[in-house]
Write a protein that holds these residues in place. Sequence first.
Motif, PDB file in Angstrom:
ATOM      1  N   THR A  40       0.666  -1.228   0.057  1.00  0.00           N
ATOM      2  CA  THR A  40       0.048  -0.173   0.142  1.00  0.00           C
ATOM      3  C   THR A  40       0.850   1.410   0.097  1.00  0.00           C
ATOM      4  O   THR A  40       0.717   2.311  -0.752  1.00  0.00           O
ATOM      5  N   ASP A  41       1.731   1.270   0.932  1.00  0.00           N
ATOM      6  CA  ASP A  41       2.532   2.530   0.829  1.00  0.00           C
ATOM      7  C   ASP A  41       3.382   2.953  -0.387  1.00  0.00           C
ATOM      8  O   ASP A  41       3.427   3.959  -0.694  1.00  0.00           O
ATOM      9  N   ARG A  42       3.968   1.543  -0.825  1.00  0.00           N
ATOM     10  CA  ARG A  42       4.786   1.794  -2.255  1.00  0.00           C
ATOM     11  C   ARG A  42       3.744   2.439  -3.349  1.00  0.00           C
ATOM     12  O   ARG A  42       4.097   3.203  -4.047  1.00  0.00           O
ATOM     13  N   ALA A  43       2.392   1.853  -3.638  1.00  0.00           N
ATOM     14  CA  ALA A  43       1.559   2.304  -4.470  1.00  0.00           C
ATOM     15  C   ALA A  43       1.193   3.691  -4.137  1.00  0.00           C
ATOM     16  O   ALA A  43       1.227   4.507  -5.023  1.00  0.00           O
ATOM     17  N   MET A  44       0.730   3.945  -2.882  1.00  0.00           N
ATOM     18  CA  MET A  44       0.623   5.428  -2.746  1.00  0.00           C
ATOM     19  C   MET A  44       1.602   6.459  -2.652  1.00  0.00           C
ATOM     20  O   MET A  44       1.362   7.550  -3.005  1.00  0.00           O
ATOM     21  N   ARG A  45       2.840   5.930  -2.702  1.00  0.00           N
ATOM     22  CA  ARG A  45       4.128   7.046  -3.141  1.00  0.00           C
ATOM     23  C   ARG A  45       4.487   6.993  -4.426  1.00  0.00           C
ATOM     24  O   ARG A  45       5.217   7.579  -4.923  1.00  0.00           O
ATOM     25  N   GLY A  46       3.594   5.815  -5.395  1.00  0.00           N
ATOM     26  CA  GLY A  46       3.856   6.132  -6.636  1.00  0.00           C
ATOM     27  C   GLY A  46       4.983   5.029  -7.378  1.00  0.00           C
ATOM     28  O   GLY A  46       5.540   5.256  -8.351  1.00  0.00           O
ATOM     29  N   GLU A  47       5.538   4.338  -6.279  1.00  0.00           N
ATOM     30  CA  GLU A  47       6.624   3.556  -6.665  1.00  0.00           C
ATOM     31  C   GLU A  47       6.233   2.212  -7.375  1.00  0.00           C
ATOM     32  O   GLU A  47       7.184   1.677  -8.216  1.00  0.00           O
ATOM     33  N   ILE A  48       5.069   1.798  -7.336  1.00  0.00           N
ATOM     34  CA  ILE A  48       4.461   0.658  -8.199  1.00  0.00           C
ATOM     35  C   ILE A  48       2.985   1.097  -8.508  1.00  0.00           C
ATOM     36  O   ILE A  48       2.411   1.853  -7.596  1.00  0.00           O
ATOM     37  N   ALA A  49       2.615   0.638  -9.444  1.00  0.00           N
ATOM     38  CA  ALA A  49       1.341   0.823  -9.979  1.00  0.00           C
ATOM     39  C   ALA A  49       0.245   0.151  -9.041  1.00  0.00           C
ATOM     40  O   ALA A  49       0.302  -1.086  -8.677  1.00  0.00           O
ATOM     41  N   LEU A  50      -0.992   0.594  -8.657  1.00  0.00           N
ATOM     42  CA  LEU A  50      -2.075   0.119  -8.106  1.00  0.00           C
ATOM     43  C   LEU A  50      -2.574  -1.264  -8.805  1.00  0.00           C
ATOM     44  O   LEU A  50      -2.748  -2.100  -8.029  1.00  0.00           O
ATOM     45  N   ASP A  51      -2.284  -1.097  -9.883  1.00  0.00           N
ATOM     46  CA  ASP A  51      -2.854  -2.238 -10.881  1.00  0.00           C
ATOM     47  C   ASP A  51      -2.356  -3.648 -10.392  1.00  0.00           C
ATOM     48  O   ASP A  51      -2.779  -4.521 -10.400  1.00  0.00           O
ATOM     49  N   ALA A  52      -0.900  -3.413 -10.026  1.00  0.00           N
ATOM     50  CA  ALA A  52       0.133  -4.541  -9.661  1.00  0.00           C
ATOM     51  C   ALA A  52      -0.269  -5.156  -8.537  1.00  0.00           C
ATOM     52  O   ALA A  52      -0.009  -6.321  -8.233  1.00  0.00           O
ATOM     53  N   VAL A  53      -0.987  -4.544  -7.582  1.00  0.00           N
ATOM     54  CA  VAL A  53      -0.926  -4.889  -6.160  1.00  0.00           C
ATOM     55  C   VAL A  53      -2.657  -5.040  -5.682  1.00  0.00           C
ATOM     56  O   VAL A  53      -2.682  -5.778  -4.496  1.00  0.00           O
ATOM     57  N   TYR A  54      -3.371  -4.580  -6.276  1.00  0.00           N
ATOM     58  CA  TYR A  54      -4.627  -4.367  -5.892  1.00  0.00           C
ATOM     59  C   TYR A  54      -5.255  -5.983  -5.583  1.00  0.00           C
ATOM     60  O   TYR A  54      -5.686  -6.324  -4.548  1.00  0.00           O
ATOM     61  N   GLY A  55      -5.266  -6.853  -6.773  1.00  0.00           N
ATOM     62  CA  GLY A  55      -5.883  -8.383  -6.420  1.00  0.00           C
ATOM     63  C   GLY A  55      -5.000  -8.821  -5.329  1.00  0.00           C
ATOM     64  O   GLY A  55      -5.609  -9.706  -4.861  1.00  0.00           O
ATOM     65  N   TYR A 138     -13.985  -9.786  -6.151  1.00  0.00           N
ATOM     66  CA  TYR A 138     -14.074  -8.340  -5.930  1.00  0.00           C
ATOM     67  C   TYR A 138     -14.473  -7.957  -7.513  1.00  0.00           C
ATOM     68  O   TYR A 138     -14.183  -8.636  -8.505  1.00  0.00           O
ATOM     69  N   ASP A 139     -14.740  -6.700  -7.750  1.00  0.00           N
ATOM     70  CA  ASP A 139     -15.176  -6.156  -9.185  1.00  0.00           C
ATOM     71  C   ASP A 139     -13.552  -5.632  -9.705  1.00  0.00           C
ATOM     72  O   ASP A 139     -13.436  -4.520  -9.658  1.00  0.00           O
ATOM     73  N   ALA A 140     -13.281  -6.807 -10.467  1.00  0.00           N
ATOM     74  CA  ALA A 140     -11.879  -6.517 -10.809  1.00  0.00           C
ATOM     75  C   ALA A 140     -11.943  -5.564 -12.132  1.00  0.00           C
ATOM     76  O   ALA A 140     -10.915  -4.918 -12.432  1.00  0.00           O
ATOM     77  N   GLY A 141     -13.183  -5.445 -12.617  1.00  0.00           N
ATOM     78  CA  GLY A 141     -13.254  -4.467 -13.680  1.00  0.00           C
ATOM     79  C   GLY A 141     -13.490  -2.792 -13.432  1.00  0.00           C
ATOM     80  O   GLY A 141     -13.641  -2.356 -14.512  1.00  0.00           O
ATOM     81  N   SER A 142     -13.558  -2.991 -12.306  1.00  0.00           N
ATOM     82  CA  SER A 142     -13.886  -1.429 -11.758  1.00  0.00           C
ATOM     83  C   SER A 142     -12.524  -0.676 -12.081  1.00  0.00           C
ATOM     84  O   SER A 142     -11.513  -0.952 -11.741  1.00  0.00           O
ATOM     85  N   PRO A 143     -12.693   0.513 -12.691  1.00  0.00           N
ATOM     86  CA  PRO A 143     -11.435   1.337 -12.770  1.00  0.00           C
ATOM     87  C   PRO A 143     -10.900   1.938 -11.748  1.00  0.00           C
ATOM     88  O   PRO A 143      -9.622   2.070 -11.701  1.00  0.00           O
ATOM     89  N   LEU A 144     -11.502   1.791 -10.659  1.00  0.00           N
ATOM     90  CA  LEU A 144     -10.866   2.099  -9.220  1.00  0.00           C
ATOM     91  C   LEU A 144      -9.745   1.100  -8.698  1.00  0.00           C
ATOM     92  O   LEU A 144      -9.176   1.281  -7.674  1.00  0.00           O
ATOM     93  N   THR A 145      -9.644   0.128  -9.552  1.00  0.00           N
ATOM     94  CA  THR A 145      -8.510  -0.757  -9.215  1.00  0.00           C
ATOM     95  C   THR A 145      -7.307  -0.602  -9.845  1.00  0.00           C
ATOM     96  O   THR A 145      -6.270  -1.460  -9.754  1.00  0.00           O
ATOM     97  N   ARG A 146      -7.420   0.439 -10.734  1.00  0.00           N
ATOM     98  CA  ARG A 146      -6.148   0.898 -11.525  1.00  0.00           C
ATOM     99  C   ARG A 146      -5.516   2.165 -11.295  1.00  0.00           C
ATOM    100  O   ARG A 146      -6.001   2.992 -10.425  1.00  0.00           O
ATOM    101  N   GLN A 147      -4.343   2.326 -11.525  1.00  0.00           N
ATOM    102  CA  GLN A 147      -3.497   3.409 -10.757  1.00  0.00           C
ATOM    103  C   GLN A 147      -3.967   4.664 -11.533  1.00  0.00           C
ATOM    104  O   GLN A 147      -4.123   5.608 -10.494  1.00  0.00           O
ATOM    105  N   ASP A 148      -4.709   4.851 -12.559  1.00  0.00           N
ATOM    106  CA  ASP A 148      -5.162   5.977 -12.968  1.00  0.00           C
ATOM    107  C   ASP A 148      -6.751   5.988 -13.217  1.00  0.00           C
ATOM    108  O   ASP A 148      -7.582   6.695 -13.815  1.00  0.00           O
TER     109      ASP A 148
END
Length: 222
Positions: A40-55, A138-148
Amino acid sequence: MTRFRSVFLDVDSTLCGVEGIDFLAQRRGPDVAARVAEATDRAMRGEIALDAVYGERIALVRPGREDLIALARAYADALAPDAVEAIAFLRRVGVHVALVSGGIRQAILPVARELGFALDDVHAVDVVLDGGGSYWSYDAGSPLTRQDGKRDVVAAALAGGVARPALAVGDGSTDVAMRDACDALAAFTGFARRDVVVRAADHEVASFEDLVALIMDEETTA
């Protein structure tokens, strides 16, 4: 008169002093909590994309009904100071307020209802439970699981008639994406201050009192 006619608010570490996925992970023990918190911390700091860790994070936590109820209580208990009054005030002066979160919708809805948000103004990710209340998917198709993904959600809302100028407010790298759709971004630093977000933002606010001051012009706030 207001500088902005609509506000899109992040939830975790902005509206509430909780990172929902970290809260859920703590209920799974220290090993899972440490792995999820780091991601979570790496994603919120932008070091990795949310897409890579959400699932991956959801698969580790597998939140069931009791977990979501506990998280909903945690959100309510950790509301940012003055958030209730600020949101009510903004509505009274005609500012449209919506929530945009990569968190779990079922856990956010109770506090959103308490704050008077309509269902259409609560954008988050649904999880699916089985008949016994255990996690299913979970709703893997939600845009909110993606970085942008927040950018797309906000753009759709504005295209649907939500008034401009629009202000995005959040603390994490996924909130920076909203800047492309909104007219300005305010980095919320009341719970966590992330340099990458502050640098990308047009404004920095440390409280909901600051947020109201930003949105209102001097004549109206006097």
